[in-house]
Design a protein around this motif. Structure first.
Motif, PDB file in Angstrom:
ATOM      1  N   GLU A  81     -16.820  35.993  53.348  1.00  0.00           N
ATOM      2  CA  GLU A  81     -16.885  34.912  54.345  1.00  0.00           C
ATOM      3  C   GLU A  81     -15.494  34.376  54.668  1.00  0.00           C
ATOM      4  O   GLU A  81     -15.175  34.105  55.828  1.00  0.00           O
ATOM      5  N   GLU A  97     -13.989  34.459  58.372  1.00  0.00           N
ATOM      6  CA  GLU A  97     -13.625  33.217  59.052  1.00  0.00           C
ATOM      7  C   GLU A  97     -12.163  33.286  59.502  1.00  0.00           C
ATOM      8  O   GLU A  97     -11.816  32.854  60.596  1.00  0.00           O
ATOM      9  N   ILE A 151     -18.607  27.936  48.822  1.00  0.00           N
ATOM     10  CA  ILE A 151     -17.176  27.836  49.145  1.00  0.00           C
ATOM     11  C   ILE A 151     -17.009  27.511  50.631  1.00  0.00           C
ATOM     12  O   ILE A 151     -16.299  26.564  51.008  1.00  0.00           O
ATOM     13  N   THR A 152     -17.670  28.295  51.459  1.00  0.00           N
ATOM     14  CA  THR A 152     -17.541  28.107  52.908  1.00  0.00           C
ATOM     15  C   THR A 152     -18.144  26.766  53.322  1.00  0.00           C
ATOM     16  O   THR A 152     -17.589  26.071  54.181  1.00  0.00           O
ATOM     17  N   ARG A 196     -13.734  19.712  56.099  1.00  0.00           N
ATOM     18  CA  ARG A 196     -12.995  19.745  57.364  1.00  0.00           C
ATOM     19  C   ARG A 196     -13.531  18.664  58.313  1.00  0.00           C
ATOM     20  O   ARG A 196     -12.798  18.084  59.089  1.00  0.00           O
ATOM     21  N   LYS A 217      -6.415  26.119  54.518  1.00  0.00           N
ATOM     22  CA  LYS A 217      -5.308  26.305  55.459  1.00  0.00           C
ATOM     23  C   LYS A 217      -5.145  25.027  56.287  1.00  0.00           C
ATOM     24  O   LYS A 217      -5.982  24.113  56.209  1.00  0.00           O
ATOM     25  N   ASN A 249      -5.746  24.604  59.280  1.00  0.00           N
ATOM     26  CA  ASN A 249      -6.888  24.397  60.184  1.00  0.00           C
ATOM     27  C   ASN A 249      -8.183  24.095  59.425  1.00  0.00           C
ATOM     28  O   ASN A 249      -9.251  24.038  60.019  1.00  0.00           O
ATOM     29  N   ALA A 287      -9.688  25.979  57.277  1.00  0.00           N
ATOM     30  CA  ALA A 287     -10.410  27.176  56.821  1.00  0.00           C
ATOM     31  C   ALA A 287      -9.995  27.501  55.384  1.00  0.00           C
ATOM     32  O   ALA A 287      -8.919  27.086  54.925  1.00  0.00           O
ATOM     33  N   VAL A 288     -10.827  28.272  54.690  1.00  0.00           N
ATOM     34  CA  VAL A 288     -10.529  28.632  53.296  1.00  0.00           C
ATOM     35  C   VAL A 288      -9.360  29.612  53.256  1.00  0.00           C
ATOM     36  O   VAL A 288      -9.373  30.635  53.957  1.00  0.00           O
ATOM     37  N   ALA A 289      -8.345  29.284  52.449  1.00  0.00           N
ATOM     38  CA  ALA A 289      -7.241  30.240  52.228  1.00  0.00           C
ATOM     39  C   ALA A 289      -7.615  31.145  51.059  1.00  0.00           C
ATOM     40  O   ALA A 289      -7.592  32.361  51.163  1.00  0.00           O
ATOM     41  N   ASP A 290      -7.965  30.567  49.937  1.00  0.00           N
ATOM     42  CA  ASP A 290      -8.543  31.313  48.820  1.00  0.00           C
ATOM     43  C   ASP A 290      -9.223  30.338  47.865  1.00  0.00           C
ATOM     44  O   ASP A 290      -9.215  29.126  48.096  1.00  0.00           O
ATOM     45  N   PHE A 291      -9.807  30.872  46.832  1.00  0.00           N
ATOM     46  CA  PHE A 291     -10.585  30.013  45.928  1.00  0.00           C
ATOM     47  C   PHE A 291     -10.599  30.620  44.534  1.00  0.00           C
ATOM     48  O   PHE A 291     -10.342  31.803  44.347  1.00  0.00           O
TER      49      PHE A 291
END
Lengths: 460, 261
Positions: A452, A456, B82-83, B90, B113, B115, B117-121
């Motif tokens: 995901e 994204e 996560i998402t 956000r 990030k 914006n 959005a997920v960069a990593d986890f």
């Protein structure tokens, strides 16, 4: 390509096999339906999804018939060499001689997975004091002691020093049980000091000249041991021919990887590619046949790439995978989550590189052995991974830890940080035990979240 | 237009109903988890809809998340925590760059990030040390309701040192501390510090601020401070931290519904 590419279950393979046979499928002596391997105890196959091509059928049958092949070799009077922890060197030497079959005894680490912990091998290792604080490769100890799997080799070699702490402990325990082990030393690779003579190894790492000399001398002792075992002279000419044969396997595999990992649509699933890569290091006890198996797989991949077909969606997220998984099923999980493999570093990537043919053979083998990612700094290893992530255009990296394996515990985090920073892609670390069923929801969540995240990122 | 997010977590099930046109929550609820998660989700959803004078047909889209997301048949789409966390954050705290989420059975760190959005986890492995399970074990050992732990921690003068990171071993350690006469409030403070330390072990070197604390454990008084002390950085507690994942799921449902229109 004879059928739309897809990943199928064992039940589906039963029907597919019947249809292939009815259509005139020709198989080698070790061929047959995959179902028979379940009867031999490999029950994990019931939970895997495998590629549906005849080439994949041959690959699986070749892999799963290795024990029978070794027993046949013993009965035929061949000399058996059990090579441990050199990953891609001693088998090349052994197959330069006549009447020798070499194999990796440490390959037994996948038996607890394939047989779903019903081997008793890990319990046997426990009783011998090698418990689950060590890598699952300890299953090998159980296999040696029980003699229920491979026949006892006529010569057992094991490299020690910088290769693997777990393996050294396990092999030492084996030695105390009166198994005669031929030890040879592998130093920790380091770059040359300023002013110290050095050279660049295959794969791009560098090392001092004197380290290569040491490894060459150690391999010289292995050469003598092989000569004593077989009564044959392992000349430079024979070695050069043996290196040429090994390189043919490696070149087919290199093309297979290039096609599979760069194609717009994944042409071959992760599981089959993992097995194919393993053939480059141990040849599954038959070097000539392993070449034929890989050539058929390559032909299938080529055909699928040309047709733009494959078993996965074209939108699958391109994942670079670091370290082999203790549970093969996890490779299926990645694909179920929407990923595909685009590059790998299964701890033996040096054995995928061509062995230099323009050097004296023992010098070439010594340089190759010292290029092993496991014998150097994790920073070296990360550097090679970074280069391959870029080469194959991977969008994410998964680092899978093997429970108890000292290398994974120490290196994973560092490699993850370096690769994430230099490649700018998400990096996921997961731990995969030999049977991961109980952890499947957690593993699935991590892999789906990775997919995901990349998707994204594509959208934005 | 109404959308819903269902977070089928390990200890509780949360639902947020969202007015998708205004991107504003209209109702939410939390219940303890059960065996039949689909039924639990369906019943809670029906109850929420009824309270709002809505019918099932009024729902345009439902997204399920959480470890039990695959079991929630009511949902049309399933998305990982996560998402969903990132989407919820956000919306509510767009300036956040790091999420530390601690739930009943797992903990995770999500880097965002610019914006959002997920960069990593990173997620914890099998060990439950950095999770709410540790607090539940502690409450059981002290014979105190979980909800009272927070009020105890405020009375601590000398937090105990809980060295074991494994919940099972830590349990023995707590028995030992109690036997040695260490006051319960100091043990609670020690456990909160141990949880926070465990979480920081996941974070690595790159941690961007602002750091937002989400998940049910963020509701426990003292945990935010313990995390802040362990990280050595300011930590914000998310508004309604237990619901942030369900909120993200509801927002994703609204996003998807808007895409379809």
């Amino acid at each position: 390509m004879s059928h739309a590419a897809e990943r199928i279950t064992l039940d589906q393979w039963d029907r597919r096999y019947a249809a292939l046979r009815a259509g005139g499928l020709c198989e080698p002596a070790y061929g047959g339906p995959l179902r028979r391997h379940v009867a031999d105890g490999n029950s994990r196959l019931l939970k895997l999804r495998m590629d549906n091509s005849p080439a994949a059928l041959r690959l699986w049958n070749f892999l799963l018939s290795e024990e029978q092949r070794l027993h046949q070799a013993r009965r035929a009077g061949q000399r058996l060499v059990g090579a441990m922890k050199d990953l891609g060197t001693v088998p090349v030497m052994a197959y330069s001689l006549d009447g020798v079959a070499a194999f990796y005894a440490d390959g037994a680490w996948w038996l607890p997975c394939l047989m779903e912990n019903r081997t008793g091998m890990l319990e046997l290792a426990d009783r011998l004091g090698i418990d689950d604080s060590f890598c699952p490769v300890r299953a090998m100890l159980g296999a040696f002691v029980s003699q229920a799997h491979f026949p006892l080799p006529d010569l057992i070699t094991c490299s020690v020093g910088a290769t693997c702490d777990d393996m050294a402990v396990i092999a030492q325990r084996l030695a105390t049980l009166n198994f005669d082990i031929f030890w040879w030393e592998m130093p920790h690779r380091r770059p040359p000091d300023p002013g110290e003579p050095g050279l660049v190894l295959p794969g791009g790492f560098s090392a001092p000249r004197n380290q290569v000399d040491l490894v060459r001398a150690e391999l010289g002792r292995v050469r003598q041991a092989l000569e004593s075992l077989t009564g044959q002279s392992l000349t430079d000419g024979r070695l050069a021919e043996g290196i040429g044969r090994a390189n043919r396997v490696r070149s087919v595999l290199a093309e297979l990887r290039r096609l599979a990992y760069t194609a717009r649509r994944c042409p071959m699933p992760a599981l089959e590619m993992l097995i194919a890569e393993m053939l480059a290091i141990h040849f599954c006890s038959d070097q000539a046949e392993s070449l034929l198996v890989l050539e058929e797989l390559l032909a299938e991949v080529r055909s699928r790439v040309q047709a733009g077909e494959g078993p996965l969606e074209e939108s699958a997220v391109r994942v670079f995978w670091v370290n082999p998984v203790a549970d093969l099923r996890v490779m299926n999980l990645l694909e179920d989550a929407g990923g595909r493999i685009c590059g790998t570093e299964y701890l033996f990537c040096h054995a995928l590189d061509p062995i230099p043919e323009d050097l004296p053979p023992m010098e070439a083998l010594a340089r190759m052995a010292l290029a092993d990612p496991m014998v150097g700094s994790p920073v070296d290893r990360a550097g090679r991974i970074v280069a391959d992530v870029r080469r194959f255009g991977a969008e994410a990296v998964v680092i899978s830890r093997i429970p108890g394996a000292s290398h994974c515990g120490l290196e994973g985090r560092l490699i993850g940080e370096i690769v994430g920073r230099r490649c700018g892609v998400p990096v996921l670390e997961v731990e995969v035990p030999p049977i991961s069923d109980a952890l499947e929801p957690a593993l699935r969540t991590r892999l789906e979240a990775l997919v995901e995240t990349v998707k994204e990122g594509r959208a934005t | 237009m109404i959308c819903a997010g269902i977070d089928a977590g390990s200890r509780t099930l949360k639902i947020v109903l969202m007015d998708a046109d205004r991107l504003a929550p209209v109702a939410s609820a939390v219940v303890d988890q059960g065996v039949d998660q689909d039924r639990l989700a369906r019943d809670l959803l029906e109850k929420l809809l009824h309270e709002q004078g809505l019918r099932r047909d009024d729902l345009q889209a439902v997204v399920a998340t959480g470890y039990g997301r695959k079991l929630v048949q009511t949902a049309g789409t399933r998305v990982t925590e996560i998402t969903c966390q990132a989407r919820g954050v956000r919306h509510g705290v767009p300036e956040a760059r790091t999420i530390v989420d601690v739930g009943g059975q797992d903990s995770k760190l999500v880097r965002l990030k610019d914006n959002g959005a997920v960069a990593d986890f990173v997620m914890n492995d099998r060990c439950a040390a950095g999770t709410g399970r540790f607090l539940e074990m502690l409450a059981a050992q002290l014979g105190t309701p979980l909800s009272r732990l927070g009020s105890l921690v405020g009375q601590s003068r000398t937090p105990a040192v809980v060295s074991n990171m494994c919940v099972v071993f830590a349990e023995s350690e707590i028995v030992g501390l109690l036997a040695a006469g260490v006051p319960p409030e100091d043990i609670v403070a020690g456990v909160e510090t141990a949880i926070a330390t465990r979480i920081t072990a996941m974070t690595g070197r790159n941690l961007s601020e602002p750091i937002l604390f989400t998940g049910g454990v963020a509701l426990v008084p003292g945990m935010g401070e313990a995390l802040q002390a362990a990280l050595g950085r300011p930590v914000l507690i998310a508004p309604q931290p237990q619901l942030s994942c369900a909120l993200g799921a509801a927002l994703l449902a609204a996003d998807r519904s808007a895409e379809r229109r």
